[in-house]
Scaffold this motif. Structure first.
Motif, PDB file in Angstrom:
ATOM      1  N   PRO A 102       0.755  -1.366  -0.093  1.00  0.00           N
ATOM      2  CA  PRO A 102      -0.176   0.100  -0.028  1.00  0.00           C
ATOM      3  C   PRO A 102       1.026   1.145   0.360  1.00  0.00           C
ATOM      4  O   PRO A 102       1.998   0.883   0.380  1.00  0.00           O
ATOM      5  CB  PRO A 102      -0.886  -0.134   0.716  1.00  0.00           C
ATOM      6  N   PRO A 103      -0.317   2.312  -0.202  1.00  0.00           N
ATOM      7  CA  PRO A 103       1.322   3.590  -0.041  1.00  0.00           C
ATOM      8  C   PRO A 103       2.166   3.957   1.087  1.00  0.00           C
ATOM      9  O   PRO A 103       0.559   3.530   1.885  1.00  0.00           O
ATOM     10  CB  PRO A 103       0.206   4.549  -0.592  1.00  0.00           C
ATOM     11  N   LYS A 104       2.717   4.681   1.071  1.00  0.00           N
ATOM     12  CA  LYS A 104       3.526   4.961   2.425  1.00  0.00           C
ATOM     13  C   LYS A 104       2.483   6.118   3.444  1.00  0.00           C
ATOM     14  O   LYS A 104       2.682   5.979   4.945  1.00  0.00           O
ATOM     15  CB  LYS A 104       4.905   6.240   2.246  1.00  0.00           C
ATOM     16  N   SER A 105       1.634   6.769   2.232  1.00  0.00           N
ATOM     17  CA  SER A 105       0.938   7.670   2.995  1.00  0.00           C
ATOM     18  C   SER A 105      -0.435   7.109   3.600  1.00  0.00           C
ATOM     19  O   SER A 105      -1.037   7.191   4.568  1.00  0.00           O
ATOM     20  CB  SER A 105      -0.322   8.160   2.247  1.00  0.00           C
ATOM     21  N   THR A 106      -0.656   5.551   3.486  1.00  0.00           N
ATOM     22  CA  THR A 106      -2.038   4.647   4.379  1.00  0.00           C
ATOM     23  C   THR A 106      -1.297   5.096   6.076  1.00  0.00           C
ATOM     24  O   THR A 106      -0.408   4.611   6.503  1.00  0.00           O
ATOM     25  CB  THR A 106      -2.366   3.808   3.622  1.00  0.00           C
ATOM     26  N   PRO A 107      -2.778   4.840   6.567  1.00  0.00           N
ATOM     27  CA  PRO A 107      -2.270   4.893   8.144  1.00  0.00           C
ATOM     28  C   PRO A 107      -1.712   3.169   8.864  1.00  0.00           C
ATOM     29  O   PRO A 107      -0.516   3.545   9.628  1.00  0.00           O
ATOM     30  CB  PRO A 107      -3.452   4.420   8.716  1.00  0.00           C
ATOM     31  N   VAL A 108      -1.930   1.990   7.472  1.00  0.00           N
ATOM     32  CA  VAL A 108      -1.618   0.613   8.126  1.00  0.00           C
ATOM     33  C   VAL A 108       0.713   1.057   8.156  1.00  0.00           C
ATOM     34  O   VAL A 108       1.135   0.375   8.486  1.00  0.00           O
ATOM     35  CB  VAL A 108      -1.351   0.056   7.528  1.00  0.00           C
ATOM     36  N   TRP A 109       0.938   1.797   7.884  1.00  0.00           N
ATOM     37  CA  TRP A 109       2.696   2.535   7.710  1.00  0.00           C
ATOM     38  C   TRP A 109       3.066   2.753   8.764  1.00  0.00           C
ATOM     39  O   TRP A 109       4.070   2.554   9.081  1.00  0.00           O
ATOM     40  CB  TRP A 109       2.824   3.224   6.816  1.00  0.00           C
ATOM     41  N   GLU A 110       1.866   3.303   9.885  1.00  0.00           N
ATOM     42  CA  GLU A 110       2.045   4.071  11.326  1.00  0.00           C
ATOM     43  C   GLU A 110       3.683   4.559  10.786  1.00  0.00           C
ATOM     44  O   GLU A 110       4.269   5.488  11.750  1.00  0.00           O
ATOM     45  CB  GLU A 110       2.665   3.228  12.079  1.00  0.00           C
ATOM     46  N   GLY A 111       3.652   5.448   9.745  1.00  0.00           N
ATOM     47  CA  GLY A 111       4.950   6.488   9.752  1.00  0.00           C
ATOM     48  C   GLY A 111       5.914   6.083   9.589  1.00  0.00           C
ATOM     49  O   GLY A 111       7.027   6.809   9.630  1.00  0.00           O
ATOM     50  N   ASN A 112       6.038   5.302   9.047  1.00  0.00           N
ATOM     51  CA  ASN A 112       7.325   4.348   9.336  1.00  0.00           C
ATOM     52  C   ASN A 112       7.671   4.183   7.479  1.00  0.00           C
ATOM     53  O   ASN A 112       6.736   4.542   6.607  1.00  0.00           O
ATOM     54  CB  ASN A 112       7.443   2.637   9.188  1.00  0.00           C
ATOM     55  N   ASP A 113       8.555   4.813   6.722  1.00  0.00           N
ATOM     56  CA  ASP A 113       8.978   5.039   5.821  1.00  0.00           C
ATOM     57  C   ASP A 113      10.383   3.533   5.130  1.00  0.00           C
ATOM     58  O   ASP A 113      10.640   3.359   3.909  1.00  0.00           O
ATOM     59  CB  ASP A 113      10.383   6.450   5.708  1.00  0.00           C
ATOM     60  N   ASP A 114      10.656   3.160   6.096  1.00  0.00           N
ATOM     61  CA  ASP A 114      11.186   1.434   5.673  1.00  0.00           C
ATOM     62  C   ASP A 114      10.333   0.720   5.963  1.00  0.00           C
ATOM     63  O   ASP A 114       9.194   0.894   6.737  1.00  0.00           O
ATOM     64  CB  ASP A 114      12.867   1.347   6.773  1.00  0.00           C
ATOM     65  N   GLY A 115      11.082  -0.655   6.535  1.00  0.00           N
ATOM     66  CA  GLY A 115      10.373  -1.935   6.528  1.00  0.00           C
ATOM     67  C   GLY A 115       8.846  -2.477   5.802  1.00  0.00           C
ATOM     68  O   GLY A 115       9.581  -1.535   4.587  1.00  0.00           O
ATOM     69  N   VAL A 116       7.688  -3.682   5.730  1.00  0.00           N
ATOM     70  CA  VAL A 116       7.798  -3.557   4.968  1.00  0.00           C
ATOM     71  C   VAL A 116       5.660  -4.395   5.302  1.00  0.00           C
ATOM     72  O   VAL A 116       5.859  -3.918   6.449  1.00  0.00           O
ATOM     73  CB  VAL A 116       8.107  -4.852   4.599  1.00  0.00           C
ATOM     74  N   ILE A 117       5.119  -4.134   4.576  1.00  0.00           N
ATOM     75  CA  ILE A 117       3.262  -4.352   5.448  1.00  0.00           C
ATOM     76  C   ILE A 117       3.331  -5.749   4.595  1.00  0.00           C
ATOM     77  O   ILE A 117       3.520  -6.104   3.958  1.00  0.00           O
ATOM     78  CB  ILE A 117       2.646  -3.153   4.381  1.00  0.00           C
ATOM     79  N   LEU A 118       3.210  -6.311   6.002  1.00  0.00           N
ATOM     80  CA  LEU A 118       2.671  -8.178   6.170  1.00  0.00           C
ATOM     81  C   LEU A 118       1.553  -8.305   5.210  1.00  0.00           C
ATOM     82  O   LEU A 118       0.478  -7.762   6.781  1.00  0.00           O
ATOM     83  CB  LEU A 118       3.543  -8.061   7.154  1.00  0.00           C
ATOM     84  N   GLU A 119       0.819  -9.084   5.031  1.00  0.00           N
ATOM     85  CA  GLU A 119      -0.800  -9.459   5.067  1.00  0.00           C
ATOM     86  C   GLU A 119      -0.894 -10.785   6.312  1.00  0.00           C
ATOM     87  O   GLU A 119       0.626 -11.843   5.928  1.00  0.00           O
ATOM     88  CB  GLU A 119      -0.540 -10.451   3.769  1.00  0.00           C
ATOM     89  N   CYS A 120      -1.729 -10.993   7.066  1.00  0.00           N
ATOM     90  CA  CYS A 120      -1.277 -11.564   8.410  1.00  0.00           C
ATOM     91  C   CYS A 120      -3.195 -12.429   7.723  1.00  0.00           C
ATOM     92  O   CYS A 120      -4.156 -11.684   7.718  1.00  0.00           O
ATOM     93  CB  CYS A 120      -1.605 -10.436   9.252  1.00  0.00           C
TER      94      CYS A 120
END
Length: 320
Positions: A102-120
């Motif tokens: 998802p775009p970095k602007s979405t809340p799921v990033w919790e304000g982080n610029d690094d790391g990765v979004i995981l599907e749970c």
């Protein structure tokens, strides 16, 4: 009567409270220590609660460990697979990198610029449709570790390391390729055995394979050996099966040639076709394995070996 009215009123109040709570939706995560908030890519929040109030699971990314070289993963106090088509068990769900991210602007990033979004994906996803309707997403500083091999995959590796085969053929008469002058006599028993006795030709043989904290031990056993004797035209003139402790046969020890093998061989009645014959031995192996709290059996494809033998007739010469 008053007592019954009081009971009915209590039931009505409880039912009404449950209805209101159902309309309002799930409780906030902080209201129950067995619930947690999960942010979705669209900015909404999902509340996931534990069914039985126990721990959601054990084992970190790639599968947790309980020690002793065995990897186990649990959910609601029941053992589950440490990986599935939906990802690797991370202690609460099967996690994999969300695709697309998802775009970095979405809340799921919790304000982080690094790391990765995981599907749970919860355990209930396994065996169901993809994508799982109950999936959620969360931010992680790293991607989940690649799933290690299963216990059965390690058992297959152990089988490959055994190099199981059908050994060299021993017989009376000897193979004509090794002794051009060897000729058997029609009507005599034929002894059969595996000549090059080794772990991988007569067994038993044991091998271990380890990966990712999981160790599997496998033992191969020569279950049976099938022997066929065919003529030059391809017709079968003799067929026997020697199994169990007799599968490897007994090497001929020079005794009276009219005595049959004590374990494996053609009887005199099956030695009735003179000429050049093809002798084929086919080994059937079975492998038992165990590890990681699991066990199983692997049937190895049959392994064959052939040689040529010659059978002749005794001629009686009468002289005047």
């Amino acid at each position: 009567m008053l007592k019954n009215l009081g009971t009915a009123r209590s039931i009505f109040l409880v039912a009404g409270f449950a209805l209101v709570m159902g309309l309002l939706g799930p409780m906030p995560a902080g209201a129950d220590e067995n619930c947690r908030e999960v942010s979705l890519p669209d900015g909404s929040v999902k509340i996931i609660c534990q069914d039985d109030g126990g721990d959601e699971g054990s084992g970190g990314p790639g599968g947790g460990g309980s020690g002793g070289g065995e990897r186990t993963c649990e959910f609601n106090e029941s053992e589950i697979a440490c990986s599935s088509e939906f990802g690797v068990w991370d202690g609460r769900c099967y996690a994999r990198v969300a695709s697309p991210q998802p775009p970095k602007s979405t809340p799921v990033w919790e304000g982080n610029d690094d790391g990765v979004i995981l599907e749970c994906n919860p355990p209930g996803c396994v065996g169901g449709p993809a994508p799982c309707p109950d999936r959620s997403f969360y931010w992680s500083p790293t991607a989940p570790a690649a799933p290690g091999p299963s216990a059965e995959e390690l058992a297959q590796r152990a089988v490959a390391a055994m190099n199981l085969t059908m050994g060299e053929i021993g017989s009376t008469p000897p193979a004509s390729t090794s002794d051009p002058n060897a000729v058997g006599t029609i009507g005599l028993p034929i002894w059969l055995w595996i000549a090059d006795r080794a772990e991988n030709t007569v067994g038993p043989i044991t091998r271990e394979e380890s990966d990712g904290g999981l160790t599997v031990a496998a033992t191969g056993t020569l279950e049976r050996t099938e022997w066929t004797l065919t003529s030059a035209s391809g017709a079968t003139v003799g067929a026997i099966t020697c199994d169990g402790p007799n599968a490897a046969g007994t090497p001929y020890d020079g005794r009276n040639s009219a005595e049959p093998s004590p374990t494996c061989g053609f009887g005199a009645d099956l030695n009735s076709s003179p000429g050049s014959l093809t002798l084929t031995g086919t080994a059937h192996w079975v492998v038992e394995w165990q590890g990681g709290g699991q066990s199983g059996q692997i049937t190895v494809p049959p392994q064959s070996n052939s040689t040529q033998v010659r059978i002749g007739e005794l001629q009686a010469l009468l002289r005047n």
